[in-house]
Design an enzyme around this catalytic site. Structure first.
Site, PDB file in Angstrom:
ATOM      1  N   ARG A 237       0.801  -1.126   0.091  1.00 11.14           N
ATOM      2  CA  ARG A 237       0.104  -0.160   0.098  1.00 11.14           C
ATOM      3  C   ARG A 237       0.826   1.157  -0.006  1.00 11.14           C
ATOM      4  O   ARG A 237       2.003   1.335   0.616  1.00 11.14           O
ATOM      5  CB  ARG A 237      -1.013  -0.021   1.086  1.00 11.14           C
ATOM      6  CG  ARG A 237      -2.258  -0.907   1.086  1.00 11.14           C
ATOM      7  CD  ARG A 237      -3.166  -0.351  -0.073  1.00 11.14           C
ATOM      8  NE  ARG A 237      -4.334  -1.074  -0.042  1.00 11.14           N
ATOM      9  CZ  ARG A 237      -4.616  -2.083  -1.156  1.00 11.14           C
ATOM     10  NH1 ARG A 237      -3.683  -2.270  -1.721  1.00 11.14           N
ATOM     11  NH2 ARG A 237      -5.778  -2.306  -1.044  1.00 11.14           N
ATOM     12  N   ASP A 261       3.922   0.115  -7.579  1.00  6.94           N
ATOM     13  CA  ASP A 261       2.502  -0.024  -8.091  1.00  6.94           C
ATOM     14  C   ASP A 261       1.695   0.663  -7.285  1.00  6.94           C
ATOM     15  O   ASP A 261       0.433   0.868  -7.698  1.00  6.94           O
ATOM     16  CB  ASP A 261       2.343  -1.589  -7.986  1.00  6.94           C
ATOM     17  CG  ASP A 261       0.989  -1.982  -8.817  1.00  6.94           C
ATOM     18  OD1 ASP A 261       0.917  -1.567  -9.955  1.00  6.94           O
ATOM     19  OD2 ASP A 261       0.053  -2.680  -8.078  1.00  6.94           O
ATOM     20  N   GLU A 266      -3.487   8.421  -5.159  1.00  6.19           N
ATOM     21  CA  GLU A 266      -3.527   7.616  -6.547  1.00  6.19           C
ATOM     22  C   GLU A 266      -4.695   8.365  -7.366  1.00  6.19           C
ATOM     23  O   GLU A 266      -5.775   8.504  -6.513  1.00  6.19           O
ATOM     24  CB  GLU A 266      -3.781   6.203  -6.401  1.00  6.19           C
ATOM     25  CG  GLU A 266      -2.424   5.460  -5.782  1.00  6.19           C
ATOM     26  CD  GLU A 266      -2.769   3.852  -5.582  1.00  6.19           C
ATOM     27  OE1 GLU A 266      -3.585   3.334  -5.945  1.00  6.19           O
ATOM     28  OE2 GLU A 266      -1.641   3.412  -5.267  1.00  6.19           O
ATOM     29  N   HIS A 285      -1.103   0.776 -10.048  1.00  5.46           N
ATOM     30  CA  HIS A 285      -1.739  -0.096  -9.031  1.00  5.46           C
ATOM     31  C   HIS A 285      -2.399  -1.380  -9.980  1.00  5.46           C
ATOM     32  O   HIS A 285      -3.587  -1.625  -9.747  1.00  5.46           O
ATOM     33  CB  HIS A 285      -2.720   0.727  -8.484  1.00  5.46           C
ATOM     34  CG  HIS A 285      -3.036  -0.035  -7.183  1.00  5.46           C
ATOM     35  ND1 HIS A 285      -3.391   0.649  -5.928  1.00  5.46           N
ATOM     36  CD2 HIS A 285      -3.105  -1.167  -6.919  1.00  5.46           C
ATOM     37  CE1 HIS A 285      -3.681  -0.037  -4.917  1.00  5.46           C
ATOM     38  NE2 HIS A 285      -3.583  -1.386  -5.427  1.00  5.46           N
TER      39      HIS A 285
END
Length: 326
Positions: A237, A261, A266, A285
């Site tokens: 995360r 990622d 985001e 992600h």
């Protein structure tokens, strides 16, 4: 008897699945609960959400339609991470919560090695050069074989990553809360010994869930403990990492590079320095994406849990533990 008696009338029990489910998986669920109503689709009617006893895939855009439902008994998350949910509400109302943990072991471990091999063999650099029609060796020299990898969070993803690392002859160091030994991990540590792992690792891979304990677990101090040639990967995360400290560590050349990622915010903002850094590999992600995702969630987790729920009144696989935060 599968139906509920409400005010003298019989109400059918129901499941709401917040996505367009294929016929094969829908039929497999219906065979387990033939007398239940099953509502599917990304835009399920509010009345059907409100009366669902089981909800598969909590969608934030529809949360206000079912968060106050007094019929909801169980939520099956469509992701491994559940920090986006109203966990306090679920706990307060005794609503079971299960995650999709374990679904991602293959695709995410493949992504981790895509980062590591891409960085080591300069694939990310050559792709940029290809776009410029530039023929340049770029001082390629590194190998992944026989290096040391530190895996922080040895769950299903971490174990699969360790297994692949062994095939490359890598030394595998692991960090997990219990410190218990795991197959394919040469040495296991607890979070209190994290610095020992960081100092020795050529690659540091984070596969942790986000909890109060893991929030900003990686910051200025941790990056300073790594080798200045170390490659850092985060597929857990975004908020596990202090992004400002990470950017500073890259700018000061305290670490060699990163594969990311997940991010604190985001989508990653367009003005983030991470976009322009030559030693950074970014994916949106998407590390857990796979053609087998739906089948694995439904067949390996949800249906076995549904059978348990019918018999025992509770699911048994990937049950969220509020006291641990995962």
């Amino acid at each position: 008897m599968m139906d509920f008696w409400t005010g003298g009338t019989m109400t059918k029990r129901s499941i709401a699945i917040n996505l367009n489910l294929d016929e094969q998986n829908l039929q497999a669920i219906q065979e387990v609960v033939p007398d239940w109503d099953i509502y599917t689709g990304k835009d399920i009617a509010e009345e059907n959400l409100n009366k669902a006893e089981i909800l598969v895939h909590w969608r934030e855009s529809q949360a206000n339609k079912y968060v106050n439902s007094n019929k909801l008994k169980w939520v099956q998350s469509w992701s491994a991470g559940v920090d986006y949910l109203d966990l306090d509400h679920l706990q307060k109302n005794d609503i079971h919560l299960t995650s999709a943990s374990g679904v991602h072991a293959y695709p995410i471990s493949e992504t981790i090695f895509a980062y590591m091999l891409g960085f080591t063999r300069l694939i990310h650099t050559y792709i940029r050069q290809q776009q410029e029609k530039k023929w340049y060796h770029a001082n390629l020299k590194a190998e992944i074989h026989e290096k040391t990898i530190g895996i922080v969070g040895v769950g299903e993803i971490g174990k699969e990553t360790a297994k692949i690392a062994q095939a490359f002859g890598m030394k595998v160091l692991g960090v997990r809360h219990s410190g218990r030994d795991v197959d394919y991990v040469d040495e296991m540590y607890t979070p209190s010994d994290l610095s020992l792992v960081l100092e020795r690792s050529d690659f540091v891979v984070v596969t942790l869930p986000l909890t109060k304990e893991t929030h900003h677990m990686f910051g200025k101090e941790q990056f300073a403990q790594m080798k200045n040639s170390a490659f850092f990967v985060n597929i857990g995360r975004g908020s596990i990492v202090d992004e400002t400290a990470l950017i500073s560590a890259l700018q000061q050349k305290e670490i060699g590079g990163v594969g990311l990622d997940v991010f604190e915010s985001e989508p990653l903002q367009s003005d983030s320095p991470l976009w322009e850094m030559d030693n950074v590999i970014i994916t949106p992600h998407s590390a857990g994406a796979t053609e087998y995702y739906t089948n694995r969630v439904i067949q390996d987790i949800f249906i076995p849990n549904l059978k348990s729920y019918l018999v025992k009144g509770a699911p048994t696989i990937n049950v969220f533990q509020h006291n641990l935060g995962y």
